[in-house]
Scaffold this active site. Structure first.
Site, short mmCIF file in Angstrom:
data_model
loop_
_atom_site.label_atom_id
_atom_site.label_comp_id
_atom_site.label_asym_id
_atom_site.label_seq_id
_atom_site.Cartn_x
_atom_site.Cartn_y
_atom_site.Cartn_z
N HIS A 170 0.79 -1.21 0.00
CA HIS A 170 0.00 0.00 0.00
C HIS A 170 0.83 1.27 0.00
O HIS A 170 0.40 2.29 -0.51
CB HIS A 170 -1.05 -0.07 1.09
CG HIS A 170 -2.17 -0.88 0.55
ND1 HIS A 170 -2.09 -2.25 0.52
CD2 HIS A 170 -3.29 -0.53 -0.11
CE1 HIS A 170 -3.16 -2.70 -0.10
NE2 HIS A 170 -3.90 -1.68 -0.49
N GLU A 175 -11.35 -10.28 -7.00
CA GLU A 175 -9.93 -10.38 -6.69
C GLU A 175 -9.60 -11.69 -5.97
O GLU A 175 -8.44 -12.01 -5.75
CB GLU A 175 -9.45 -9.17 -5.87
CG GLU A 175 -10.26 -8.89 -4.63
CD GLU A 175 -9.83 -7.61 -3.91
OE1 GLU A 175 -8.75 -7.08 -4.20
OE2 GLU A 175 -10.60 -7.16 -3.04
N ASN A 177 -4.20 -6.80 -8.36
CA ASN A 177 -3.10 -6.95 -7.39
C ASN A 177 -3.32 -8.19 -6.54
O ASN A 177 -2.44 -9.04 -6.40
CB ASN A 177 -3.02 -5.73 -6.47
CG ASN A 177 -2.88 -4.44 -7.24
OD1 ASN A 177 -2.53 -4.46 -8.40
ND2 ASN A 177 -3.18 -3.33 -6.60
N ASP A 178 -4.51 -8.28 -5.95
CA ASP A 178 -4.79 -9.46 -5.13
C ASP A 178 -5.05 -10.68 -5.99
O ASP A 178 -4.64 -11.78 -5.65
CB ASP A 178 -5.99 -9.19 -4.21
CG ASP A 178 -5.55 -8.45 -2.97
OD1 ASP A 178 -4.56 -8.87 -2.36
OD2 ASP A 178 -6.17 -7.42 -2.64
N CYS A 221 -9.19 -2.16 -11.72
CA CYS A 221 -8.65 -1.07 -10.91
C CYS A 221 -7.34 -1.44 -10.24
O CYS A 221 -6.78 -0.67 -9.47
CB CYS A 221 -9.67 -0.62 -9.86
SG CYS A 221 -10.07 -1.91 -8.68
N ARG A 266 -10.10 4.18 -2.12
CA ARG A 266 -9.69 3.23 -1.07
C ARG A 266 -9.99 3.85 0.29
O ARG A 266 -9.20 4.62 0.81
CB ARG A 266 -8.19 2.94 -1.19
CG ARG A 266 -7.80 2.08 -2.38
CD ARG A 266 -6.31 1.80 -2.35
NE ARG A 266 -5.92 0.68 -3.18
CZ ARG A 266 -5.44 0.79 -4.42
NH1 ARG A 266 -5.30 1.97 -4.97
NH2 ARG A 266 -5.08 -0.28 -5.11
N ARG A 279 -14.94 2.11 -2.05
CA ARG A 279 -14.79 0.75 -1.57
C ARG A 279 -14.85 0.78 -0.04
O ARG A 279 -14.22 1.63 0.58
CB ARG A 279 -13.46 0.19 -2.05
CG ARG A 279 -13.26 -1.24 -1.62
CD ARG A 279 -12.01 -1.81 -2.20
NE ARG A 279 -10.83 -1.24 -1.58
CZ ARG A 279 -9.59 -1.59 -1.91
NH1 ARG A 279 -9.40 -2.45 -2.89
NH2 ARG A 279 -8.56 -1.05 -1.31
N ARG A 304 2.06 -10.83 -2.35
CA ARG A 304 2.35 -9.60 -3.09
C ARG A 304 3.36 -8.72 -2.40
O ARG A 304 3.85 -7.76 -2.99
CB ARG A 304 1.04 -8.83 -3.36
CG ARG A 304 0.36 -8.29 -2.14
CD ARG A 304 -1.05 -7.81 -2.46
NE ARG A 304 -1.18 -6.36 -2.44
CZ ARG A 304 -2.32 -5.71 -2.66
NH1 ARG A 304 -3.42 -6.35 -2.95
NH2 ARG A 304 -2.36 -4.41 -2.62
C1 PEP Z 1 -6.33 -4.97 -6.04
O1 PEP Z 1 -6.23 -5.89 -5.23
O2 PEP Z 1 -5.97 -5.04 -7.23
C2 PEP Z 1 -6.89 -3.68 -5.61
C3 PEP Z 1 -7.18 -2.75 -6.48
O3 PEP Z 1 -7.05 -3.51 -4.30
P1 PEP Z 1 -5.86 -3.25 -3.23
O4 PEP Z 1 -4.59 -3.10 -4.01
O5 PEP Z 1 -6.24 -2.03 -2.48
O6 PEP Z 1 -5.90 -4.49 -2.41
MG MG Z 2 -7.26 -5.87 -3.34
#
Ligand code: PEP
Ligand code: MG
Length: 752
Positions: free
Chosen positions: A362, A603, A626-627, A674, A469, A505, A637
């Site tokens: 993050h 995700e 990402n997740d 996203c 977020r 979110r 990650r």
């Molecule tokens: C993701 O997981 O791709 C996402 C957009 O959420 P975050 O990165 O905040 O977990």
């Molecule tokens: Mg995520």
């Protein structure tokens, strides 16, 4: 043996630089194994040769002179085969090469093990003995274990050009440390170690100019801490157990004694800033107490540390002494928390560097939102003395130069200039629409975390906020925000973008987003109590947030609510019901608030396989790559050790995305991406080929992705996607996409 091993590894990890670390290794290993020689060879990445970098036993003059290629000599053979060699007499081996400058002729027994990290031979560790003898099994096991442990530590220091060049006059790139790219861009700045909240061990060394003022500042902090303790005892009388009360009493007593305070003051007068003077004094006092025979006195060591933390908290949060940041601040820390980032005036923050984490942590997400370069995952190292040192941050290649040489600075000034030229070119796209060459209009969404993102986003020509977020305002505080505080924040965001839709979110804490004031210790946090799982279990947190969002939407109507980490239909239904409940309550209270569209993040792999069912209860979806990448590939990650395996271009991830987008469209719902993939110029071609028409990303990527969209046709993108899906791995897909960008005249975006 185990104790010796641990000691060696600890000493190496604490070494300030590569030469020191190597010297420690050879010294300690020679002593531990009782051999006549111990030497270490390290791979020079520029020449791919293995260079004798340190020795105890061979002639010191041979250091940095002896160099062998892969497969050359016995050392080169060990590096090539990645297997140990154990010889009674090295000179009899067919690969033996004699280097007269080492004086090694007199040695016979020879044991060498490779230092392998991520399949690459980083070096070779050798021990030698005068006598002719084969090393015993446990000796081989010991050296191999040391080698295995050291390879990773060495790799950090030895990557890049840490091995000095043999040619005199060639400037060695001083202090190059390789990490992982976090946010693109380069910067030349000054290191600032963020003030820790209450972690004495993390306090950096720093000198003070005005000693008298620092002393006064410290004495005030002590006074306030005493007052606070007395007040707490007074307030809690009757509610404190005797034991707890005794702790407070001891604290007050210790603070009332002069020696602790005067010891700190003496250090301040010697030129140290108060937090470091406090850190050292507390450590000294705690050490003395911890060594005491009397168990009562020993227990006081923890009390001393408790007091230290309290005073530190006062010192660093004292509003009357705000931290002065240089104009080119680069925050450097283990993990740079959101609260620390928020503390730096936005114009003065030029970069972020973290010892932990990766591109999707993050802090990296935050850096991209702020448009500052970031480098992550530098690995564990002691940075406490680096406050105020110059640094170059290269967010494209994921590396930093600490105390860079003039040659490095010159080179990076050139890159910074070039960056400026590219931004000027991209600025022409601000008002332009993102439409493909065959007329497909693509919606450009913005990812928002902090209110400062709103200013950064002005004039980028976006269509919506594709991801707000909401955990970011929670993370930048020290207590849970109340409903009315959340309302204020959400209202500002909704107003700033109205009438454009804003997808908010709900709280996505857990995993790598812990709240300091809501600690949850889990063995496997990414598979644990995260996102909607947590909020569904905690209506006391969830409902105020939903109420605040719904109230903020009154009279505006641009709110959309989305839930993170949906893995099962039941979670989506329950979360939807929570929105209904919050809305009912508000209507009963007389608040006029329309029902917002409800969406789910895709995700978690199980959600991707349940799209038709989820679509009956969701108005829209957004794919969190990402997740999704971490869960599909089973790669954390945030873990630098497996960062190489984390790739959203892996054909399996690409295939999963293609199917998800197809399934959502079949179900007649909207879908966007996203996650970071949407901000990656090469990946954008693939997403276009999948038929994606809504992207969401941080402000710094918007114009670059517009440029990509406007340079390709949907039909061509489909052909690129078909080729990518036939490839064997993510690296080949990356090669294909780089080539496509270059051919379309967008070569400047490769690596960006
Ligand atoms: C993701 O997981 O791709 C996402 C957009 O959420 P975050 O990165 O905040 O977990
Ligand atoms: Mg995520």
């Amino acid at each position: 043996m185990l104790a010796q091993l641990q000691e060696i590894v600890q000493r190496v990890n604490a070494a300030a630089n590569l030469p020191d670390a190597l010297q420690i290794i050879v010294h300690q290993v020679k002593a531990a194994m009782n051999t006549d020689v111990c030497s270490v060879y390290v791979r020079d990445p520029d020449t791919a040769r293995y260079v004798l970098m340190a020795t105890e036993g061979l002639n010191a003059a041979a250091v940095r002179k002896v160099r062998v290629a892969l497969g050359e000599g016995i050392v080169g053979l060990v590096a090539a085969r990645q297997e140990a060699v154990n010889l009674a007499n090295a000179a009899e081996h067919p690969s033996y090469l004699h280097f007269p400058e080492t004086g090694e002729k007199r040695y016979s027994g020879f044991l060498a093990v490779p230092l392998v990290h991520f399949r690459q031979s980083m070096g070779v560790l050798v021990v030698q003995q005068r006598t002719r003898r084969v090393f015993a099994e446990e000796e081989v096991a010991f050296l191999m274990t040391i080698g295995a442990q050291l390879a990773a530590s060495l790799s950090y220091a030895a990557s890049g050009s840490a091995v000095p060049s043999p040619e005199p006059g060639t400037p060695a790139p001083v202090g190059l440390i390789q990490g992982l790219p976090g946010a693109s861009g380069v910067t030349i700045g000054t290191i600032v170690l963020p003030s820790p909240l209450a972690d004495l061990d993390a306090v950096a060394d720093r000198a003070v100019a005005d000693v008298a003022q620092e002393e006064a500042h410290f004495r005030r902090a002590v006074r306030e801490t005493q007052e606070e303790l007395r007040e707490s005892v007074g307030r809690l009388t009757g509610r404190l157990s005797d034991e707890a009360r005794a702790i407070f009493d001891v604290y007050i007593l210790i603070l009332g004694q002069d020696d602790l305070v005067e010891d700190v003051v003496a250090k301040i007068r010697a030129g140290s800033w108060a937090p470091a003077a406090l850190r050292d004094t507390i450590a000294e006092h705690a050490r003395v107490l911890a060594a005491a025979e009397d168990p009562y006195l020993r227990a006081r060591a923890e009390d001393i540390r408790g007091i230290g933390r309290r005073i530190l908290l006062r010192l660093v949060s004292d509003a009357s002494a705000p931290r002065v940041y240089p104009d080119d601040t680069v925050l450097l820390g283990d993990e740079v928390s959101l609260a620390r980032v928020a503390d730096v005036p936005p114009r003065q923050l030029k970069g972020i560097v973290c010892l932990r984490g990766s591109v999707v942590s993050h802090t990296a997400v935050l850096a991209r939102g702020l448009g500052v370069p970031a480098v992550m995952g530098l690995g564990p190292r002691d940075v406490r003395s680096l406050d105020g040192h110059p640094i170059v941050v290269d967010g494209y290649r994921g590396r930093v130069f600490i105390d860079p040489s003039p040659a490095v600075i010159r080179e990076y000034r050139r890159i910074v200039r070039h960056e400026g030229e590219l931004s000027a070119k991209l600025a022409a796209l601000r008002g332009a629409e993102a439409t493909t060459t065959d007329g497909v209009r693509v919606g450009m969404g913005l990812n928002v975390g902090l209110l400062t993102d709103i200013d950064v986003a002005a004039n980028l020509g976006i269509d919506e906020v594709g991801l707000y977020r909401s955990e970011f305002p929670f993370m930048s505080r020290e207590t849970f925000p109340m409903e009315h505080e959340q309302y204020e924040t959400y209202r500002k965001v909704l107003e700033a973008f109205a009438p454009k839709p804003v997808i908010m979110r709900t709280l996505d804490i857990g995993g790598d987003k812990p709240l300091a004031y809501f600690p949850a210790t889990e063995e496997n946090p990414f598979l644990g109590w995260r996102g909607v799982r947590l909020t569904l279990d905690r209506p006391d947190i969830f409902l105020p947030q939903l109420r605040a969002m719904l109230r903020a939407n009154a009279g505006l109507g641009n709110l959309r609510i989305m839930f993170p980490m949906i893995g099962q239909l039941g979670e989506l239904k329950a979360a939807r019901q929570a929105v209904d409940r919050a809305r009912r309550e508000l209507v009963e209270e007389g608040c006029e608030c329309p029902a917002p569209p409800i969406g789910a993040m895709l995700e978690v792999p199980s959600a991707l396989l349940s799209i038709p069912a989820l679509a009956r209860h969701a108005d829209f979806f957004s794919i969190g790559t990402n997740d999704l990448t971490q869960y599909l590939l089973a790669v954390d990650r945030n873990n630098p050790s497996v960062a190489r395996l984390y790739n959203h271009l892996d054909p399996a991830v690409v295939r999963a995305l293609q199917r998800a987008i197809r399934d959502v469209r079949r179900a007649g719902r909207e879908v966007s991406v996203c996650g970071e993939m949407a901000a990656d110029p090469g990946s954008a071609i693939l997403l276009l080929g999948m038929g994606l028409e809504r992207f969401s990303m941080s402000a710094s990527a918007i114009l670059k992705i517009k440029w990509v969209v406007r340079s390709f046709s949907r039909e061509h993108a489909k052909r690129v996607l078909a080729r990518a899906l036939r490839m064997e791995n993510g690296e080949s897909v990356r090669g294909l996409l780089d080539e496509e960008l270059r051919r379309a005249g967008l070569g400047e975006l490769v690596l960006r």
